[in-house]
Each structure stands twice: as structure tokens, then as C-alpha cells.
Design a protein around this motif. Structure first.
Motif, PDB file in Angstrom:
ATOM      1  N   TYR A   1       0.845  -1.195   0.000  1.00 46.38           N
ATOM      2  CA  TYR A   1       0.000   0.000   0.000  1.00 46.38           C
ATOM      3  C   TYR A   1       0.873   1.234   0.000  1.00 46.38           C
ATOM      4  O   TYR A   1       2.048   1.189   0.375  1.00 46.38           O
ATOM      5  CB  TYR A   1      -1.004  -0.002   1.160  1.00 46.38           C
ATOM      6  N   ARG A   2       0.262   2.335  -0.438  1.00 41.68           N
ATOM      7  CA  ARG A   2       0.992   3.600  -0.497  1.00 41.68           C
ATOM      8  C   ARG A   2       0.249   4.631   0.318  1.00 41.68           C
ATOM      9  O   ARG A   2      -0.910   4.945   0.049  1.00 41.68           O
ATOM     10  CB  ARG A   2       1.135   4.074  -1.943  1.00 41.68           C
ATOM     11  N   GLU A   3       0.925   5.145   1.335  1.00 41.31           N
ATOM     12  CA  GLU A   3       0.331   6.164   2.189  1.00 41.31           C
ATOM     13  C   GLU A   3       1.036   7.495   1.965  1.00 41.31           C
ATOM     14  O   GLU A   3       2.057   7.558   1.277  1.00 41.31           O
ATOM     15  CB  GLU A   3       0.418   5.741   3.654  1.00 41.31           C
ATOM     16  N   GLU A   4       0.487   8.531   2.527  1.00 44.31           N
ATOM     17  CA  GLU A   4       1.132   9.839   2.431  1.00 44.31           C
ATOM     18  C   GLU A   4       2.523   9.728   3.044  1.00 44.31           C
ATOM     19  O   GLU A   4       2.700   9.158   4.119  1.00 44.31           O
ATOM     20  CB  GLU A   4       0.326  10.898   3.180  1.00 44.31           C
ATOM     21  N   PRO A   5       3.533  10.236   2.356  1.00 34.38           N
ATOM     22  CA  PRO A   5       4.912  10.120   2.850  1.00 34.38           C
ATOM     23  C   PRO A   5       5.122  10.827   4.187  1.00 34.38           C
ATOM     24  O   PRO A   5       4.474  11.830   4.472  1.00 34.38           O
ATOM     25  CB  PRO A   5       5.735  10.806   1.767  1.00 34.38           C
TER      26      PRO A   5
ATOM     27  N   ILE B   1       6.284  -5.854  -8.594  1.00 31.48           N
ATOM     28  CA  ILE B   1       5.733  -4.604  -8.045  1.00 31.48           C
ATOM     29  C   ILE B   1       5.919  -3.422  -8.994  1.00 31.48           C
ATOM     30  O   ILE B   1       5.210  -2.426  -8.891  1.00 31.48           O
ATOM     31  CB  ILE B   1       6.347  -4.260  -6.668  1.00 31.48           C
ATOM     32  N   ILE B   2       6.851  -3.522  -9.920  1.00 35.07           N
ATOM     33  CA  ILE B   2       7.268  -2.372 -10.727  1.00 35.07           C
ATOM     34  C   ILE B   2       6.117  -1.684 -11.468  1.00 35.07           C
ATOM     35  O   ILE B   2       6.015  -0.452 -11.417  1.00 35.07           O
ATOM     36  CB  ILE B   2       8.425  -2.754 -11.677  1.00 35.07           C
ATOM     37  N   PRO B   3       5.216  -2.396 -12.135  1.00 39.97           N
ATOM     38  CA  PRO B   3       4.155  -1.699 -12.883  1.00 39.97           C
ATOM     39  C   PRO B   3       3.200  -0.872 -12.011  1.00 39.97           C
ATOM     40  O   PRO B   3       2.456  -0.046 -12.530  1.00 39.97           O
ATOM     41  CB  PRO B   3       3.385  -2.838 -13.557  1.00 39.97           C
ATOM     42  N   TYR B   4       3.233  -1.069 -10.713  1.00 41.31           N
ATOM     43  CA  TYR B   4       2.269  -0.438  -9.812  1.00 41.31           C
ATOM     44  C   TYR B   4       2.854   0.739  -9.019  1.00 41.31           C
ATOM     45  O   TYR B   4       2.128   1.408  -8.288  1.00 41.31           O
ATOM     46  CB  TYR B   4       1.715  -1.485  -8.847  1.00 41.31           C
ATOM     47  N   LEU B   5       4.130   0.995  -9.160  1.00 38.79           N
ATOM     48  CA  LEU B   5       4.804   1.946  -8.276  1.00 38.79           C
ATOM     49  C   LEU B   5       4.401   3.403  -8.464  1.00 38.79           C
ATOM     50  O   LEU B   5       4.646   4.214  -7.580  1.00 38.79           O
ATOM     51  CB  LEU B   5       6.324   1.796  -8.415  1.00 38.79           C
ATOM     52  N   ASN B   6       3.785   3.751  -9.568  1.00 41.70           N
ATOM     53  CA  ASN B   6       3.356   5.139  -9.766  1.00 41.70           C
ATOM     54  C   ASN B   6       1.902   5.373  -9.405  1.00 41.70           C
ATOM     55  O   ASN B   6       1.365   6.458  -9.665  1.00 41.70           O
ATOM     56  CB  ASN B   6       3.634   5.584 -11.206  1.00 41.70           C
ATOM     57  N   LEU B   7       1.266   4.375  -8.791  1.00 39.20           N
ATOM     58  CA  LEU B   7      -0.114   4.558  -8.357  1.00 39.20           C
ATOM     59  C   LEU B   7      -0.156   5.586  -7.228  1.00 39.20           C
ATOM     60  O   LEU B   7       0.822   5.771  -6.501  1.00 39.20           O
ATOM     61  CB  LEU B   7      -0.709   3.221  -7.918  1.00 39.20           C
TER      62      LEU B   7
ATOM     63  N   PHE C   1      -1.113   7.887  -3.784  1.00 34.42           N
ATOM     64  CA  PHE C   1      -1.213   7.666  -2.343  1.00 34.42           C
ATOM     65  C   PHE C   1      -2.635   7.212  -2.033  1.00 34.42           C
ATOM     66  O   PHE C   1      -3.588   7.650  -2.669  1.00 34.42           O
ATOM     67  CB  PHE C   1      -0.877   8.948  -1.572  1.00 34.42           C
ATOM     68  N   GLY C   2      -2.755   6.303  -1.068  1.00 36.21           N
ATOM     69  CA  GLY C   2      -4.058   5.765  -0.703  1.00 36.21           C
ATOM     70  C   GLY C   2      -4.392   4.466  -1.419  1.00 36.21           C
ATOM     71  O   GLY C   2      -5.438   3.880  -1.169  1.00 36.21           O
ATOM     72  N   THR C   3      -3.503   3.996  -2.291  1.00 35.84           N
ATOM     73  CA  THR C   3      -3.732   2.754  -3.024  1.00 35.84           C
ATOM     74  C   THR C   3      -3.243   1.554  -2.216  1.00 35.84           C
ATOM     75  O   THR C   3      -2.150   1.582  -1.666  1.00 35.84           O
ATOM     76  CB  THR C   3      -2.994   2.781  -4.380  1.00 35.84           C
ATOM     77  N   SER C   4      -4.065   0.510  -2.167  1.00 34.43           N
ATOM     78  CA  SER C   4      -3.697  -0.770  -1.556  1.00 34.43           C
ATOM     79  C   SER C   4      -3.869  -1.855  -2.603  1.00 34.43           C
ATOM     80  O   SER C   4      -4.860  -1.860  -3.335  1.00 34.43           O
ATOM     81  CB  SER C   4      -4.602  -1.085  -0.364  1.00 34.43           C
TER      82      SER C   4
ATOM     83  N   TRP D   1       5.443   3.953   0.025  1.00 37.15           N
ATOM     84  CA  TRP D   1       5.162   2.537  -0.184  1.00 37.15           C
ATOM     85  C   TRP D   1       5.533   1.697   1.035  1.00 37.15           C
ATOM     86  O   TRP D   1       6.569   1.913   1.665  1.00 37.15           O
ATOM     87  CB  TRP D   1       5.915   1.996  -1.404  1.00 37.15           C
ATOM     88  N   ARG D   2       4.648   0.712   1.326  1.00 37.32           N
ATOM     89  CA  ARG D   2       4.846  -0.250   2.413  1.00 37.32           C
ATOM     90  C   ARG D   2       4.617  -1.636   1.821  1.00 37.32           C
ATOM     91  O   ARG D   2       3.592  -1.872   1.170  1.00 37.32           O
ATOM     92  CB  ARG D   2       3.872  -0.001   3.564  1.00 37.32           C
ATOM     93  N   PHE D   3       5.560  -2.549   2.022  1.00 39.80           N
ATOM     94  CA  PHE D   3       5.511  -3.872   1.395  1.00 39.80           C
ATOM     95  C   PHE D   3       5.513  -4.982   2.448  1.00 39.80           C
ATOM     96  O   PHE D   3       6.330  -4.965   3.369  1.00 39.80           O
ATOM     97  CB  PHE D   3       6.715  -4.060   0.467  1.00 39.80           C
ATOM     98  N   PHE D   4       4.620  -5.942   2.241  1.00 36.34           N
ATOM     99  CA  PHE D   4       4.457  -7.079   3.141  1.00 36.34           C
ATOM    100  C   PHE D   4       4.327  -8.355   2.312  1.00 36.34           C
ATOM    101  O   PHE D   4       3.845  -8.318   1.179  1.00 36.34           O
ATOM    102  CB  PHE D   4       3.184  -6.921   3.986  1.00 36.34           C
TER     103      PHE D   4
END
Length: 104
Positions: A33-37, A78-84, A86-89, A45-48
């Protein structure tokens, strides 16, 4: 992975947080998921792996900050998703390299 094995897969985008399940145990990213930095060096980005329980996540010894490129070297899916935004899970589609956005 050893430091000399890492290659530049993505342009620099700052740091992320990832668990040892990925960087030590070698598991794939299962949830991200990507939260506000927290600051301008943080990508958000946070990865689990998706196998961590709350007790594991709550232990600061099990997570660390890395360059996003480092995690991309562990799991290129993960690479294709990295520009999504903030707020994306996202959750990995079982047995694939694809992720689906989680709608809450």
C-alpha cells in the motif's frame, strides 16, 4: 541478495518500508500500500508478504526502510504499480505476478 547483485530497475523514488519476510526470508510481496509520505525522502510505499500477523508487524526489528529499487530487485512484479497514487492498496493475485487494487 548481496549488495553487488542489485541493479537499477526503476528511477530513484525514495524510501519504502518492507518486512523481513521479503528481504530476509525471500518471500514475494503479497500486499502493498501507499500512504502519504512521512517526509520528502519517503515514497509512501509499504511492502508485506501477506503472511505477517499484527505481533510481527508491531515488532520494529521485523521492518526496515529501503530504497524502492531494492524491493523491486527482490520482487519485480511490483514495478508496474509503483506510480499509483497515495491511498492505493494492492493484493497479489494468487500464483501470479499481478496485483489487484483493494477497494475499501
Amino acid at each position: 541478495m548481496k549488495e553487488e547483485e542489485f541493479i537499477d530497475l526503476i528511477p530513484p523514488m525514495g524510501f519504502c518500508c518492507a518486512t523481513d519476510k521479503i528481504t530476509v526470508d525471500g518471500m514475494n510481496v503479497g500486499y502493498m500500500y501507499r500512504e502519504e509520505p512521512e517526509d520528502k525522502m519517503d515514497s509512501g510505499w509499504r511492502f508485506f508478504s501477506g503472511t505477517e500477523n499484527q505481533e510481527y508487524v508491531d515488532d520494529p526489528n521485523n521492518t526496515m526502510f529501503y530504497h524502492v529499487n531494492t524491493i523491486a530487485n527482490y520482487d519485480k512484479a511490483i514495478i508496474p504499480y509503483l506510480n499509483l497514487p497515495f491511498g492505493t492498496s494492492l493484493e497479489r493475485v494468487k500464483d501470479t505476478d499481478k496485483f489487484e487494487i483493494i477497494v475499501e
